[in-house]
Structure formats: C-alpha cells, structure tokens
Design an enzyme around this catalytic site. Structure first.
Site: not given
Length: 409
Positions: A28, A122-123
């Site tokens: 993350d 973003d993960e």
C-alpha cells in the site's frame, strides 16, 4: 474452541489449515496523493496537506499524516478539515499524475511477482506462494519495496502473511513506510489485542453495532458464537467472524485492467426526436456511471456514437478530468451529442462509451465535488444496490419505448 467450531462448520476449520501455507503480500502506497505532490514540490514535506475540493463545500480525497494527527480523514467535508487543521495546505489534486505513478508501481510489481491483483490505485495484493523455496518471501518483499521506492521515489508499506486479511491488517500496522511479517503461528497473538476497526470490512455502522454488544477487540469478536454473528449481521457476520479468527480463503485475482465500458441502444423505429434521444442518453450515462462507482473506477474519455437510418455511423469523443459523477458525465455527453448530431437524419442507434479507465476508491472522485453531491450519489447508489440498477433515475430519463436492444458491454 476447535471442537465448538467444528460443530458449527467443519469446512471452516479445514479451510483454515488448507490455506495456512500461502504467502500473500499486501502493498500500500503511503498517503499516495500527498506523496506524489511532495515529489513535485519538496517544500510540502513535513507539512499538513489536504487533497480535494478547495471550497468549503468540497470533500477531502486524501490527507497527509501530519493532518491526520488533528483528526482529519478522507471523505471528511473540507470545511471541517480546515477547522480541525487550520494550518493545512489545500491542493486540488491531479488524477492524471496519480494514475501515471500508479501505473509505474504496477509495472514494477508485475515484472517481479507471479500473481498480482491491483485492488485500487494505490494497493496491490501479491501471491508469492512457493517462492520461499528459492529465497525467503519476506526478504523478497523487502527488496521489492526498496526497488519501488528507489525507482519512483514513493514511500510504500507492506504486510506479509498467509491470507489477504491478515496481510492487509499487517500493512496498516506497519505504516508509514514500514513492513511487517505475520507467520501462521503469530496470527492470533498479532490480531487479538487490535481494535475491531482494524478488520477490513468493519465500517462505522458495523463498528457501532459490535461496540453496542460490548465487543471492542478482535480477540473478543473471535470468541463470539458464529451463529450470533450471523443473526446480527447476516452472511457478512460470518465473513467478519472468520476474519477475526485469521481465516480468509479469498484468492489473489490476477490483475487485468479493464479499458472501457459502453452501452448502445437500437430502436425498432428510427427517430428524429431530439428530446427523446437526450433522455435515452441520460439513462445510459446514469447506468454506466453507477457501474463505474461499483467497480471503483473513473473515466477520462467519453465517446458518443450515432448510426443513421442509412447505416452511416459517426462518433465524437472528448478527454476530461477523471470522474464518475453523473452530473459531469451527463453534461459532457449531451454537449457531444449536440455537436455530433448535425445531419438531422433519422437515428437508428445511439451509444455511449467511457474509456481510459483507472482504478481507485470512490473518494478519488471528490476533487470537484461538494459534500451534498457526494451524499446524494451515496444515497442513490445505496437504493440501486438494494432494488436494482434501474430502480432509480432522474425524471428526465425516457421510458424505453420501442427499444429492441439495450446491451451493456
């Protein structure tokens, strides 16, 4: 405890041990939007930053850790965030730039990991099961994290464990800019003392329900009879109970970025009724926009398609800032239709396509949105989820008279 669980469902216990030999990494990017802005301007380092709509009616899309110390969080009204942190710097945000950096990170991971799932902008989840035969999984993930930071300049955290739930919780505990390994024998000691808020899927409403039952820690939740959890929260209660016990069979789904979504309608009788055509377009856009939000995606390109009665087909498209909001998409689609429909011939088919899609959470969409708009879309989507996609529409949407085909691709 195992005997009791076995009475409830032997498959739960069996799956717990069958899945215990996996190696799952959750990565993350830390405060992603803020980190990108700081790469562009190092004067923003160590300062409280708010990303989102600049007006008091706007909403916070992301915030720095410095701002979070004052109680600021994503999806909070900008006005409230400014009251909590009056010294914060407000930045509108640049989705194209964020998407570009997200793509860079994804490519680095895909080049090295055997199975990658892009969970959001973003993960990422990585299934590296079996790689421990060649090198230690933790060392491998550590080196990947260093490579990402070196090549992009972005801070990133990761958690490594036997399933997606524990790996994600581990990442959140490792932040900011950290890493954590939770082996199968350490799962219970790791999870037990944590707040139930740490469990993925436990939002504000479920948290309040569980707290009203006197449940505060994951350990307490794990001891609750699963039948009671099912009675209180339905099937979701069983899922949350399993997660509190460190059980999660969810596979890492290989990443495949969807490029576009579209819908088109062919009429059984060709029409020149511009009002009706606009109404049909409006309904199409609303359905596609809802689909975008359900899949947590945004579009940056709209295309309108017309087929005339003589089978001539014309299209017109426009690149736009990333969005999934009905009003923005409707206004642009109607404008494209007006510019496209100049021949005043009978129309046989009409269609809309959203392309250049990017993954992201719903709040990415808030740069130009007010709190009222955000609340409205959430309320509308909630009704659609419960009663069906077509259960709610604007008054101007045309009833689908004379339509032979209405197909979403």
């Amino acid at each position: 405890m195992l005997n009791y669980l076995a009475k409830f469902d032997k498959n739960i216990i069996k799956s717990k041990w069958n899945m215990a030999d996996r190696n799952i990494v959750h990565m993350d990017l830390d405060s992603f939007f803020v980190s990108v802005e700081r790469l562009k301007n190092d004067k923003l380092n160590d300062k409280p930053i708010l990303i989102g709509g600049a007006s008091d009616r706007g909403v916070v899309a992301s915030c720095s850790y410095e701002a979070r110390l004052f109680g600021v969080s994503a999806a909070m009204p900008m006005r409230m965030a400014k009251l909590l942190c009056p010294d914060a710097l407000v930045i509108k945000g640049d989705m194209e730039e964020y998407s570009r950096y997200s793509g860079m990170v994804t490519e680095i991971i895909k080049d090295r990991a055997p199975i990658v799932e892009k969970a959001s902008i973003d993960e990422h989840y990585l299934d590296i099961t079996g790689m421990d035969k060649f090198f230690g999984c933790y060392q491998w993930a550590h080196e990947l994290r260093q490579t990402i930071t070196k090549e992009t300049g972005l801070p990133i955290s990761f958690g490594l464990s036997v399933n997606k739930t524990v790996a994600k919780v581990a990442t959140n505990e490792a932040k900011p800019n950290g890493e954590k390994n939770v082996g199968k024998n350490a799962i219970r000691p790791f999870l037990n003392p944590l707040s139930i808020k740490k469990i993925p899927g436990v939002g504000t409403k479920i948290y309040q329900q569980l707290r009203s039952m006197g449940i505060e820690t994951i350990y307490t939740l794990s001891q609750v009879p699963p039948e009671l959890m099912q009675k209180v929260l339905g099937e979701n209660g069983i899922t949350i109970w399993q997660k509190s016990n460190g059980i999660d069979e969810t596979p890492v789904v290989p990443y495949m970025e969807r490029k576009s979504i579209s819908t088109e309608t062919t009429f059984d009788k060709d029409t020149i009724d511009v009002t009706y055509l606009n109404q049909v377009l409006l309904g199409m856009v609303m359905e596609l926009a809802f689909q975008l939000r359900e899949e947590r995606r945004l579009t940056s390109c709209i295309t309108v398609k017309l087929r005339y009665s003589n089978f001539d087909t014309e299209t017109k498209q426009l690149r736009i800032p990333y969005t999934a909001f009905d009003k923005t998409l409707i206004d642009i689609t109607k404008d494209l239709f007006q510019k496209l429909y100049t021949r005043r011939m009978l129309i046989r088919l009409i269609g809309v396509r959203f392309s250049h899609l990017v993954s992201g959470f719903e709040q990415i969409n808030l740069f130009n949105a007010s709190q009222e708009q955000y609340n409205l879309y959430q309320a509308m989507d909630k009704i659609r989820r419960r009663f069906g996609e077509k259960s709610l529409s604007m008054a101007a949407v045309a009833p689908k008279r004379g339509i032979l085909i209405d197909e979403t691709v």
